[in-house]
Write a protein that holds these residues in place. Structure first.
Motif, PDB file in Angstrom:
ATOM      1  N   LEU A 144       0.832  -1.202   0.000  1.00  0.00           N
ATOM      2  CA  LEU A 144       0.000   0.000   0.000  1.00  0.00           C
ATOM      3  C   LEU A 144       0.866   1.251   0.000  1.00  0.00           C
ATOM      4  O   LEU A 144       1.979   1.245   0.551  1.00  0.00           O
ATOM      5  CB  LEU A 144      -0.923   0.000   1.227  1.00  0.00           C
ATOM      6  CG  LEU A 144      -1.979  -1.106   1.261  1.00  0.00           C
ATOM      7  CD1 LEU A 144      -2.814  -1.008   2.531  1.00  0.00           C
ATOM      8  CD2 LEU A 144      -2.887  -1.052   0.032  1.00  0.00           C
ATOM      9  N   PRO A 145       0.395   2.341  -0.601  1.00  0.00           N
ATOM     10  CA  PRO A 145       1.176   3.587  -0.607  1.00  0.00           C
ATOM     11  C   PRO A 145       1.458   4.076   0.812  1.00  0.00           C
ATOM     12  O   PRO A 145       0.625   3.929   1.714  1.00  0.00           O
ATOM     13  CB  PRO A 145       0.256   4.569  -1.350  1.00  0.00           C
ATOM     14  CG  PRO A 145      -0.657   3.714  -2.164  1.00  0.00           C
ATOM     15  CD  PRO A 145      -0.869   2.463  -1.367  1.00  0.00           C
ATOM     16  N   GLY A 146       2.621   4.643   1.003  1.00  0.00           N
ATOM     17  CA  GLY A 146       2.979   5.216   2.294  1.00  0.00           C
ATOM     18  C   GLY A 146       3.809   4.333   3.185  1.00  0.00           C
ATOM     19  O   GLY A 146       4.253   4.770   4.249  1.00  0.00           O
ATOM     20  N   SER A 147       4.037   3.064   2.805  1.00  0.00           N
ATOM     21  CA  SER A 147       4.860   2.131   3.579  1.00  0.00           C
ATOM     22  C   SER A 147       4.425   2.018   5.037  1.00  0.00           C
ATOM     23  O   SER A 147       5.246   1.829   5.930  1.00  0.00           O
ATOM     24  CB  SER A 147       6.346   2.541   3.517  1.00  0.00           C
ATOM     25  OG  SER A 147       6.802   2.555   2.184  1.00  0.00           O
ATOM     26  N   GLY A 148       3.127   2.160   5.283  1.00  0.00           N
ATOM     27  CA  GLY A 148       2.621   2.003   6.644  1.00  0.00           C
ATOM     28  C   GLY A 148       2.887   3.173   7.560  1.00  0.00           C
ATOM     29  O   GLY A 148       2.607   3.102   8.747  1.00  0.00           O
TER      30      GLY A 148
END
Length: 457
Positions: free
Chosen positions: A93-97
């Motif tokens: 997912l975008p943003g690496s958590g």
């Protein structure tokens, strides 16, 4: 208003006092106050979801499958699932958590974009809801800032970058307004972590305090309406603390040194683990989750106490810990500190959440363990442990003093001189240890000579 070099509207183009008096700044304050309502409501919903998830999987689910209570082994598969879900969110997912908790407390840097918010929320929910030893403050800071900027950009697509930065900061203020028990303490945490000062501080602080006040009111209202409470850090029953003594000041130095050494060790190990996790994110995150679950199981089996004392952030466990301090032997407290620290270290390096509350719990338990020795009042040890360990892990000395003293109410005022000494010792020694570690030459790889030398041909 044009954005100044610090990202504050007009900071570089006009006198900051003129900015504070301007019509644009007044309009911005009204906007921030309005944004505080939906942002704090969303933050409340996130905290409620985390709380209900923990209750569901650790209390309701064991009974639903026919178990008598929650067995000690129960956290092991749940933490493995936490690692799997968090690793998938980080990897895909975008943003690496979101922010990596092993890197400390983050309140500055770019505000996450709208497409990154779902990944940050899902990674944090998977980690926190299934028992990771982390707190919710870091995800709330990111989600509050990102949501505020997203709403403003929907309403005013052409808003200046400097104004977006200030709105994002105010959204973060609103999101953590009630988490630490006081909107002022949450605001102070963000201001010290961001490192702004002078008139720039005034430009950011005024809307931030306004957003915190609005957010705190929303938290109180929603907590009363839903019956869930405000999810604030509170200690309802604090034992009486005696006046500081010479022995107490000696123990403040001891606790400061111990916290600096322990905090530096936890931080360095978590950073090493983070490097290895990022090479195979999903598999390594599952292994880390399993490790946290096994640590909790070993604690329960070795002490006869609940595995839940190792899991979660420790925010709601601080009150029961000080209230039942007399029921813990010194040995049990030592095992609790060691196991909680290990689980905290692994969670920092592999999962997603914030570093504040577990640091407070580890320090509090360590202070109570030392209070079994002569000359240290348990309440003073509890407070000094919180302050010194927070300073070692967060490197925010003023916030660490306030966390340890405001939390204890009137007793915190009594022990404040001791807390200040412990925090200063811990903070200064932590910086010294980090400087020494940074000065060490790199270790050559196996099979190679020293750095700069040629290896075997």
């Amino acid at each position: 208003m044009p954005a100044g070099p610090a990202g504050v509207p007009g900071a570089g183009a006009r006198d900051p006092l003129a900015v504070l008096r301007s019509r644009e700044y007044a309009v911005l304050l009204v906007t921030v106050a309005a944004l505080g309502v939906p942002v704090s409501a969303a933050a409340f919903g996130f905290l409620a979801l985390v709380h209900e998830s923990q209750s569901l999987v650790y209390d309701d689910l064991p009974r639903a499958v026919g178990l008598d209570g929650t067995p000690a082994w129960w956290p092991v598969p749940l933490l493995a699932a936490a690692g799997l879900l968090t690793g998938l969110a980080i990897r895909h997912l975008p943003g690496s958590g979101g922010h990596r908790p092993a890197e400390g407390m983050a309140a500055s840097g770019p505000v996450p974009g709208a497409r990154e918010l779902p990944g940050i929320a899902l990674a944090a929910l998977a980690s926190l809801g299934l028992g990771a030893v982390l707190g919710p403050e870091a995800p709330l800071i990111a989600l509050g800032g990102g949501l505020a900027v997203y709403v403003v950009r929907l309403l005013r697509p052409g808003v200046e970058p400097g104004a977006r930065t200030l709105v994002g900061a105010a959204g973060s203020f609103a999101a953590v307004s009630a988490l630490l028990g006081s909107p002022l303490l949450g605001a102070f945490l963000l201001m010290e972590a961001s490192g702004v000062a002078g008139m720039t501080l005034a430009l950011v602080l005024v809307p931030g305090l306004l957003a915190s006040g609005v957010g705190s009111l929303i938290f109180i209202g929603l907590g009363s309406w839903t019956g869930l409470g405000t999810f604030s850090l509170t200690l309802p029953d604090v034992p009486h603390a005696g006046q500081p003594t010479v022995a107490g000041f000696g123990w403040a130095v001891v606790l400061g040194v111990a916290a600096a050494c322990a905090g530096t060790g936890i931080r360095r190990l978590s950073l090493l683990l983070q490097e290895r996790v990022e090479r195979a994110t999903v598999a390594a995150s599952v292994a880390a989750g399993l490790a946290v679950g096994v640590i909790a199981l070993l604690y329960a089996q070795s002490t006869g106490r609940e595995a839940s004392e190792i899991l979660f952030s420790g925010q709601t466990a601080l009150g029961p810990l000080i209230a039942a301090a007399g029921g813990y032997s010194a040995g049990t407290l030592v095992v609790l500190v060691l196991c909680k620290s290990l689980a905290y270290c692994v969670s920092l390096g592999a999962l997603r959440g914030g570093p504040v509350f577990p640091a407070m719990f580890v320090g509090a338990a360590g202070g109570l363990a030392l209070a079994h020795l002569p000359g240290l009042d348990p309440t003073a040890g509890f407070a000094m442990g919180i302050g010194s360990m927070s300073a070692a892990m967060l490197r925010l000395p003023m916030t660490s003093v306030l966390l340890a003293t405001l939390l204890l109410g009137g007793e915190g005022v009594t022990v404040m001189p001791l807390v200040i000494v412990a925090v200063v010792v811990s903070y200064v020694l932590t910086l010294r240890l980090e400087r020494l570690a940074a000065a060490k030459p790199p270790v050559p790889e196996e099979g190679r000579g020293p750095a700069g030398a040629g290896g075997p041909g």
